[in-house]
Design an enzyme around this catalytic site. Structure first.
Site, PDB file in Angstrom:
ATOM      1  N   ASN A  78       0.843  -1.186   0.000  1.00 12.08           N
ATOM      2  CA  ASN A  78       0.000   0.000   0.000  1.00 12.08           C
ATOM      3  C   ASN A  78       0.880   1.238   0.000  1.00 12.08           C
ATOM      4  OD1 ASN A  78       0.628  -0.991   2.623  1.00 12.08           O
ATOM      5  ND2 ASN A  78      -0.980   0.233   3.551  1.00 12.08           N
ATOM      6  N   TYR A 117      -5.556  11.655   1.835  1.00 11.61           N
ATOM      7  CA  TYR A 117      -5.807  10.268   2.208  1.00 11.61           C
ATOM      8  C   TYR A 117      -6.514   9.461   1.114  1.00 11.61           C
ATOM      9  CZ  TYR A 117      -4.674  11.530   7.090  1.00 11.61           C
ATOM     10  OH  TYR A 117      -4.058  11.939   8.249  1.00 11.61           O
ATOM     11  N   CYS A 160      -4.159   0.720  -2.415  1.00 15.44           N
ATOM     12  CA  CYS A 160      -4.030  -0.516  -1.637  1.00 15.44           C
ATOM     13  C   CYS A 160      -3.003  -1.461  -2.258  1.00 15.44           C
ATOM     14  CB  CYS A 160      -5.365  -1.228  -1.558  1.00 15.44           C
ATOM     15  SG  CYS A 160      -6.637  -0.324  -0.653  1.00 15.44           S
ATOM     16  N   GLU A 177      -3.226  -4.616  -2.933  1.00 13.14           N
ATOM     17  CA  GLU A 177      -3.773  -5.497  -3.953  1.00 13.14           C
ATOM     18  C   GLU A 177      -3.799  -4.842  -5.322  1.00 13.14           C
ATOM     19  OE1 GLU A 177      -4.961  -4.641  -1.058  1.00 13.14           O
ATOM     20  OE2 GLU A 177      -6.314  -6.095  -0.201  1.00 13.14           O
ATOM     21  N   CYS A 184     -10.845  -2.752  -3.872  1.00 15.79           N
ATOM     22  CA  CYS A 184      -9.996  -3.819  -4.418  1.00 15.79           C
ATOM     23  C   CYS A 184     -10.840  -4.985  -4.907  1.00 15.79           C
ATOM     24  CB  CYS A 184      -8.998  -4.276  -3.364  1.00 15.79           C
ATOM     25  SG  CYS A 184      -7.739  -3.048  -2.998  1.00 15.79           S
TER      26      CYS A 184
HETATM   27  N1  THU Z   1      -5.330  -1.202   2.602  1.00 14.64           N
HETATM   28  C1  THU Z   1      -4.762  -2.081   1.711  1.00 14.64           C
HETATM   29  O1  THU Z   1      -3.652  -1.881   1.239  1.00 14.64           O
HETATM   30  N2  THU Z   1      -5.471  -3.164   1.357  1.00 14.64           N
HETATM   31  C2  THU Z   1      -6.721  -3.430   1.832  1.00 14.64           C
HETATM   32  O2  THU Z   1      -7.347  -4.348   1.340  1.00 14.64           O
HETATM   33  C3  THU Z   1      -7.274  -2.651   2.930  1.00 14.64           C
HETATM   34  C4  THU Z   1      -6.643  -1.329   3.160  1.00 14.64           C
HETATM   35  C5  THU Z   1      -4.607   0.023   2.926  1.00 14.64           C
HETATM   36  C6  THU Z   1      -4.184   0.244   4.338  1.00 14.64           C
HETATM   37  C7  THU Z   1      -4.082   1.782   4.421  1.00 14.64           C
HETATM   38  O3  THU Z   1      -2.954   2.256   3.705  1.00 14.64           O
HETATM   39  C8  THU Z   1      -5.344   2.115   3.662  1.00 14.64           C
HETATM   40  O4  THU Z   1      -5.465   1.112   2.663  1.00 14.64           O
HETATM   41  C9  THU Z   1      -5.287   3.446   2.999  1.00 14.64           C
HETATM   42  O5  THU Z   1      -6.254   3.509   1.993  1.00 14.64           O
END
Ligand code: THU
Length: 125
Positions: A42, A48, A53, A55, A91
């Site tokens: 991520n 923000y 993410c 994925e 995702c």
């Molecule tokens: N986050 C992921 O990278 N994968 C997920 O499936 C859930 C959430 C990240 C964690 C934090 O960085 C948040 O997304 C920011 O959007």
């Protein structure tokens, strides 16, 4: 490649996470039908909503290299070892585009849980 081996790659990938705001490291490893693996982490942002993410990082890397026949994705984090890490809704939709029946391996307190994307997001668009 076994599910555990793919999860191990996801767990390693989380170390590259750029997470100055949440400190919540997430790693992903996606396996294509050709047997190639692409990993991702991520990447957060001071705005923000611009965060990406793990994925989607892994999946976009694969597509940008010409691979999109995804078979399995594994997800790991540095979150509480009492919680399973599931893909977010964005995702799930993003991955549904390529394989609604994608196998999803989620790191969990007992090791990992396995789902089909269609279980996590039924009746996708
Ligand atoms: N986050 C992921 O990278 N994968 C997920 O499936 C859930 C959430 C990240 C964690 C934090 O960085 C948040 O997304 C920011 O959007």
């Amino acid at each position: 490649m076994t599910d555990q081996e793919l999860l191990n790659l996801a767990d390693k990938a989380k170390q590259k996470a750029y997470v100055p705001y949440s400190k919540f490291q997430v790693g992903a490893a996606i396996l294509t039908k050709e047997g190639k693996v692409f990993t991702g982490c991520n990447v957060e942002n001071s705005s923000y909503g611009a965060a990406i993410c793990a994925e989607r990082t892994a999946a976009v890397k694969a597509v940008s290299e010409g691979y999109h026949d995804f078979e399995v994705i594994a997800i790991a984090s540095n979150g509480s070892d009492k919680e399973t890490v599931y893909p977010c809704g964005i995702c799930r939709q993003f991955l549904h585009e390529f394989n609604p029946e994608l196998k999803v391996i989620c790191q969990s307190p007992d090791g990992f849980e396995t789902y089909r994307l269609s279980e996590l997001m039924p009746k996708g668009f």
